[in-house]
Design a protein around this motif. Structure first.
Motif, PDB file in Angstrom:
ATOM      1  N   LEU A   6      16.989   7.886  -0.002  1.00  0.00           N
ATOM      2  CA  LEU A   6      16.937   9.307   0.321  1.00  0.00           C
ATOM      3  C   LEU A   6      17.365  10.151  -0.874  1.00  0.00           C
ATOM      4  O   LEU A   6      16.740  11.144  -1.206  1.00  0.00           O
ATOM      5  N   ARG A   7      18.437   9.762  -1.545  1.00  0.00           N
ATOM      6  CA  ARG A   7      18.893  10.490  -2.735  1.00  0.00           C
ATOM      7  C   ARG A   7      17.866  10.433  -3.856  1.00  0.00           C
ATOM      8  O   ARG A   7      17.628  11.418  -4.547  1.00  0.00           O
ATOM      9  N   ALA A   8      17.256   9.283  -4.043  1.00  0.00           N
ATOM     10  CA  ALA A   8      16.249   9.148  -5.106  1.00  0.00           C
ATOM     11  C   ALA A   8      15.044  10.032  -4.830  1.00  0.00           C
ATOM     12  O   ALA A   8      14.512  10.683  -5.728  1.00  0.00           O
ATOM     13  N   LEU A   9      14.617  10.093  -3.585  1.00  0.00           N
ATOM     14  CA  LEU A   9      13.447  10.896  -3.246  1.00  0.00           C
ATOM     15  C   LEU A   9      13.764  12.389  -3.203  1.00  0.00           C
ATOM     16  O   LEU A   9      12.870  13.220  -3.301  1.00  0.00           O
ATOM     17  N   ALA A  10      15.039  12.742  -3.071  1.00  0.00           N
ATOM     18  CA  ALA A  10      15.436  14.151  -3.075  1.00  0.00           C
ATOM     19  C   ALA A  10      15.463  14.721  -4.488  1.00  0.00           C
ATOM     20  O   ALA A  10      15.418  15.926  -4.667  1.00  0.00           O
ATOM     21  N   SER A  11      15.528  13.879  -5.475  1.00  0.00           N
ATOM     22  CA  SER A  11      15.563  14.319  -6.872  1.00  0.00           C
ATOM     23  C   SER A  11      14.137  14.376  -7.422  1.00  0.00           C
ATOM     24  O   SER A  11      13.421  13.368  -7.425  1.00  0.00           O
ATOM     25  N   ASP A  12      13.723  15.539  -7.899  1.00  0.00           N
ATOM     26  CA  ASP A  12      12.366  15.686  -8.443  1.00  0.00           C
ATOM     27  C   ASP A  12      12.113  14.715  -9.592  1.00  0.00           C
ATOM     28  O   ASP A  12      11.053  14.102  -9.675  1.00  0.00           O
ATOM     29  N   ILE A  14      13.646  11.775 -10.396  1.00  0.00           N
ATOM     30  CA  ILE A  14      13.603  10.367  -9.985  1.00  0.00           C
ATOM     31  C   ILE A  14      12.367  10.091  -9.143  1.00  0.00           C
ATOM     32  O   ILE A  14      11.681   9.086  -9.322  1.00  0.00           O
ATOM     33  N   ARG A  15      12.058  11.006  -8.216  1.00  0.00           N
ATOM     34  CA  ARG A  15      10.865  10.825  -7.380  1.00  0.00           C
ATOM     35  C   ARG A  15       9.602  10.789  -8.240  1.00  0.00           C
ATOM     36  O   ARG A  15       8.714   9.966  -8.035  1.00  0.00           O
ATOM     37  N   GLY A  16       9.534  11.653  -9.247  1.00  0.00           N
ATOM     38  CA  GLY A  16       8.382  11.659 -10.150  1.00  0.00           C
ATOM     39  C   GLY A  16       8.237  10.348 -10.898  1.00  0.00           C
ATOM     40  O   GLY A  16       7.130   9.832 -11.066  1.00  0.00           O
ATOM     41  N   CYS A  17       9.360   9.796 -11.357  1.00  0.00           N
ATOM     42  CA  CYS A  17       9.325   8.498 -12.047  1.00  0.00           C
ATOM     43  C   CYS A  17       8.840   7.398 -11.109  1.00  0.00           C
ATOM     44  O   CYS A  17       8.034   6.548 -11.499  1.00  0.00           O
ATOM     45  N   ARG A  20       5.051   7.767 -10.535  1.00  0.00           N
ATOM     46  CA  ARG A  20       4.257   7.289 -11.680  1.00  0.00           C
ATOM     47  C   ARG A  20       4.333   5.771 -11.824  1.00  0.00           C
ATOM     48  O   ARG A  20       3.325   5.111 -12.089  1.00  0.00           O
ATOM     49  N   HIS A  21       5.515   5.193 -11.630  1.00  0.00           N
ATOM     50  CA  HIS A  21       5.686   3.750 -11.813  1.00  0.00           C
ATOM     51  C   HIS A  21       4.919   2.952 -10.759  1.00  0.00           C
ATOM     52  O   HIS A  21       4.255   1.971 -11.082  1.00  0.00           O
ATOM     53  N   PHE A  22       5.021   3.372  -9.497  1.00  0.00           N
ATOM     54  CA  PHE A  22       4.393   2.618  -8.415  1.00  0.00           C
ATOM     55  C   PHE A  22       3.020   3.147  -8.021  1.00  0.00           C
ATOM     56  O   PHE A  22       2.313   2.518  -7.233  1.00  0.00           O
ATOM     57  N   GLY A  23       2.640   4.322  -8.511  1.00  0.00           N
ATOM     58  CA  GLY A  23       1.324   4.882  -8.207  1.00  0.00           C
ATOM     59  C   GLY A  23       1.172   5.330  -6.768  1.00  0.00           C
ATOM     60  O   GLY A  23       0.088   5.225  -6.193  1.00  0.00           O
ATOM     61  N   VAL A  24       2.270   5.827  -6.182  1.00  0.00           N
ATOM     62  CA  VAL A  24       2.236   6.283  -4.799  1.00  0.00           C
ATOM     63  C   VAL A  24       2.879   7.659  -4.685  1.00  0.00           C
ATOM     64  O   VAL A  24       3.644   8.076  -5.547  1.00  0.00           O
TER      65      VAL A  24
END
Length: 67
Positions: A6-12, A14-17, A20-24
């Protein structure tokens, strides 16, 4: 949902990384359901249906109302 996720996805940043890394592209429904869609699917019917107000109301349950 795992608090770290949840914290990772709340950060623009980290979520952007992660996107891009997983293509989702992650999509939230209310505050307790997460789905991922292929990055090219930002305009897809499936993504639009998942995040629609109707889908969010139908997915709401009494024990998860107070997120």
């Amino acid at each position: 949902m795992n608090l770290r996720l949840l914290r990772a996805l709340a950060s623009d940043a980290i979520r952007g990384c992660l996107e891009r890394h997983f293509g989702v592209t992650p999509a939230f429904q209310n505050c307790h359901r997460l789905a991922v869609f292929p990055t090219g699917a930002r305009d897809s019917a499936g993504l639009a249906r998942f995040v629609s107000p109707r889908a969010q109301v139908l997915n709401q349950s009494p024990e998860l109302r107070d997120c």
